[in-house]
Design a protein around this motif. Structure first.
Motif, mmCIF file in Angstrom:
data_model
loop_
_atom_site.group_PDB
_atom_site.id
_atom_site.type_symbol
_atom_site.label_atom_id
_atom_site.label_comp_id
_atom_site.label_asym_id
_atom_site.label_seq_id
_atom_site.Cartn_x
_atom_site.Cartn_y
_atom_site.Cartn_z
ATOM 1 N N TRP A 20 0.818 -1.208 0.000
ATOM 2 C CA TRP A 20 0.000 0.000 0.000
ATOM 3 C C TRP A 20 0.855 1.263 0.000
ATOM 4 C CZ3 TRP A 20 -4.620 -0.622 -1.629
ATOM 5 C CH2 TRP A 20 -5.285 -1.829 -1.410
ATOM 6 N N ALA A 21 2.008 1.223 0.648
ATOM 7 C CA ALA A 21 2.882 2.394 0.655
ATOM 8 C C ALA A 21 3.452 2.655 -0.737
ATOM 9 C CB ALA A 21 4.014 2.197 1.665
ATOM 10 N N TYR A 22 3.938 1.593 -1.395
ATOM 11 C CA TYR A 22 4.532 1.752 -2.726
ATOM 12 C C TYR A 22 3.467 2.110 -3.757
ATOM 13 C CZ TYR A 22 7.975 0.840 -6.411
ATOM 14 O OH TYR A 22 8.844 0.960 -7.464
ATOM 15 N N SER A 23 2.282 1.499 -3.628
ATOM 16 C CA SER A 23 1.181 1.850 -4.532
ATOM 17 C C SER A 23 0.802 3.317 -4.381
ATOM 18 C CB SER A 23 -0.043 0.974 -4.229
ATOM 19 O OG SER A 23 0.213 -0.383 -4.483
ATOM 20 N N GLY A 24 0.813 3.790 -3.131
ATOM 21 C CA GLY A 24 0.461 5.190 -2.879
ATOM 22 C C GLY A 24 1.392 6.152 -3.583
ATOM 23 N N LEU A 25 2.676 5.815 -3.631
ATOM 24 C CA LEU A 25 3.640 6.665 -4.346
ATOM 25 C C LEU A 25 3.296 6.733 -5.833
ATOM 26 C CD1 LEU A 25 7.027 5.555 -2.711
ATOM 27 C CD2 LEU A 25 5.786 7.696 -2.333
ATOM 28 N N TYR A 26 2.892 5.593 -6.398
ATOM 29 C CA TYR A 26 2.568 5.572 -7.819
ATOM 30 C C TYR A 26 1.252 6.284 -8.120
ATOM 31 C CZ TYR A 26 6.375 2.763 -9.646
ATOM 32 O OH TYR A 26 7.601 2.337 -10.066
ATOM 33 N N VAL A 27 0.344 6.288 -7.165
ATOM 34 C CA VAL A 27 -0.892 7.057 -7.348
ATOM 35 C C VAL A 27 -0.555 8.537 -7.515
ATOM 36 C CG1 VAL A 27 -3.006 7.851 -6.216
ATOM 37 C CG2 VAL A 27 -2.387 5.426 -6.147
ATOM 38 N N LEU A 28 0.399 9.015 -6.726
ATOM 39 C CA LEU A 28 0.817 10.416 -6.828
ATOM 40 C C LEU A 28 1.503 10.692 -8.165
ATOM 41 C CD1 LEU A 28 2.248 10.967 -3.221
ATOM 42 C CD2 LEU A 28 0.025 11.690 -4.101
ATOM 43 N N VAL A 29 2.403 9.792 -8.567
ATOM 44 C CA VAL A 29 3.128 9.988 -9.822
ATOM 45 C C VAL A 29 2.176 9.883 -11.013
ATOM 46 C CG1 VAL A 29 4.982 9.099 -11.292
ATOM 47 C CG2 VAL A 29 5.274 9.134 -8.815
ATOM 48 N N PRO A 133 -3.804 -1.476 -16.368
ATOM 49 C CA PRO A 133 -3.385 -1.758 -14.996
ATOM 50 C C PRO A 133 -3.021 -0.483 -14.238
ATOM 51 C CG PRO A 133 -2.169 -3.093 -16.597
ATOM 52 C CD PRO A 133 -2.860 -2.014 -17.359
ATOM 53 N N PHE A 134 -3.168 -0.539 -12.931
ATOM 54 C CA PHE A 134 -2.670 0.532 -12.069
ATOM 55 C C PHE A 134 -2.129 -0.101 -10.789
ATOM 56 C CE2 PHE A 134 -7.325 0.332 -11.695
ATOM 57 C CZ PHE A 134 -7.496 0.056 -10.337
ATOM 58 N N ALA A 135 -1.311 0.650 -10.069
ATOM 59 C CA ALA A 135 -0.453 0.092 -9.026
ATOM 60 C C ALA A 135 -1.186 -0.756 -7.997
ATOM 61 C CB ALA A 135 0.318 1.220 -8.339
ATOM 62 N N THR A 179 5.973 -6.580 -8.181
ATOM 63 C CA THR A 179 4.630 -6.830 -8.703
ATOM 64 C C THR A 179 3.850 -5.526 -8.873
ATOM 65 O OG1 THR A 179 4.569 -9.028 -7.690
ATOM 66 C CG2 THR A 179 2.450 -8.024 -8.246
ATOM 67 N N VAL A 180 3.931 -4.653 -7.878
ATOM 68 C CA VAL A 180 3.268 -3.352 -7.977
ATOM 69 C C VAL A 180 3.847 -2.565 -9.143
ATOM 70 C CG1 VAL A 180 2.955 -1.119 -6.826
ATOM 71 C CG2 VAL A 180 2.617 -3.246 -5.545
ATOM 72 N N ASP A 181 5.167 -2.581 -9.268
ATOM 73 C CA ASP A 181 5.829 -1.844 -10.343
ATOM 74 C C ASP A 181 5.376 -2.346 -11.714
ATOM 75 O OD1 ASP A 181 8.307 0.166 -10.354
ATOM 76 O OD2 ASP A 181 8.481 -1.137 -12.107
ATOM 77 N N ASP A 182 5.225 -3.661 -11.856
ATOM 78 C CA ASP A 182 4.817 -4.235 -13.137
ATOM 79 C C ASP A 182 3.399 -3.833 -13.530
ATOM 80 O OD1 ASP A 182 7.259 -5.477 -13.243
ATOM 81 O OD2 ASP A 182 6.515 -7.448 -12.640
ATOM 82 N N HIS A 183 2.572 -3.514 -12.549
ATOM 83 C CA HIS A 183 1.177 -3.168 -12.815
ATOM 84 C C HIS A 183 0.897 -1.667 -12.695
ATOM 85 C CE1 HIS A 183 0.792 -7.500 -11.966
ATOM 86 N NE2 HIS A 183 -0.313 -7.447 -12.685
ATOM 87 N N CYS A 184 1.928 -0.869 -12.505
ATOM 88 C CA CYS A 184 1.703 0.544 -12.185
ATOM 89 C C CYS A 184 1.166 1.348 -13.360
ATOM 90 C CB CYS A 184 2.980 1.183 -11.647
ATOM 91 S SG CYS A 184 4.295 1.388 -12.868
ATOM 92 N N GLY A 185 1.329 0.839 -14.592
ATOM 93 C CA GLY A 185 0.835 1.569 -15.759
ATOM 94 C C GLY A 185 1.625 2.818 -16.084
#
Length: 252
Positions: A20-29, A133-135, A179-185
């Motif tokens: 959730w922390a790493y996904s949150g960073l990608y939501v911002l980016v 896909p998204f993070a 895994t999160v990085d691969d789906h971050c879009g």
């Protein structure tokens, strides 16, 4: 007196927090269109699962993940029983073995879920309802798929590699980040994971598109099985007119 948290508990819950922390960073980016592999308009048009539904689905999978992890660590030898800490060389070897085992398990299970129409329609399609896909949708799966593909695959890689619960904290946190990085879009310049691994966000994005559903099954680390078994689809990154990049099948 400070409360000590066991390596088993950390190995169970740290990867969930990392997710959730790493996904949150990608939501911002993701608010910067120039880094997106798909426009926000395309994401809204093509994805059939709402963001709220995705969050609930991921939390359900993580609940199963936590339960299996606690059971696995209960059955595994305790870290205190080890007379000496493993060397960096041993830990590196354990990481390599775990990565290869996890990749092998996920490739063949993942590919079979595409080949078998019943499994795809009733199980795996849930993940592919996110065509864009998204993070934090990385673990949006049917609970049975999450249990079989990710949780059981992770347990097997842990047992085969012989890593300790402490090493598992770092391995599963790293696997979660990958895994999160691969789906971050997103395609971020200078992303070290794109330098180290050919299996990346663009590679996996190809698989999520309708034209790529029979290709690029490998996840989360290498592309070896795709290349060996003829399911590798090369791609090129091209700029979209509305901004950002797009992964398209490479021209012959």
């Amino acid at each position: 007196m400070a409360c000590m948290i066991s390596d088993e508990m950390l190995g169970t819950f740290v990867p969930v927090l990392v997710y959730w922390a790493y996904s949150g960073l990608y939501v911002l980016v993701g608010s910067f269109d120039k880094y997106r592999l798909h426009s926000r308009k395309e994401e809204e048009a093509k994805n059939s699962a709402s963001k709220g539904k995705v969050v609930v689905g991921v939390l359900v999978q993580q609940a199963f993940q936590i339960a299996v992890s606690l059971l696995l660590f209960t059955m595994a030898p305790k870290a205190e029983a080890t007379t000496a800490k493993p060397s960096i060389l041993v830990v590196g070897l354990q990481f390599a073995v775990a990565m290869l085992v996890l990749d092998t398990w996920q490739y063949f299970i993942h590919r079979y879920m595409h080949i078998n129409r019943f499994l795809y329609r009733h199980i795996h399609y849930k993940h592919h309802s996110l065509i864009v896909p998204f993070a934090y949708g990385a673990l949006y799966n049917h609970p049975l798929e999450g249990l079989l593909l990710d949780t059981v695959g992770g347990a097997i890689s842990f047992l085969v590699s012989g890593m300790t619960p402490r090493t598992a904290i770092f391995f599963f946190s790293f696997a979660t980040i990958k895994t999160v990085d691969d789906h971050c879009g997103l395609w971020l310049p200078g992303n070290p994971l794109h330098v180290l691994f050919s299996n990346n966000s663009a590679y996996h994005d190809v698989h999520h598109q309708l034209y790529g559903g029979k290709y690029n099954f490998s996840q989360p680390f290498f592309v070896v099985w795709d290349k060996i078994l003829g399911t590798y689809m090369p791609y090129s990154l091209e700029r979209r007119k509305d901004g950002g990049l797009e992964a398209r099948p490479a021209k012959d």
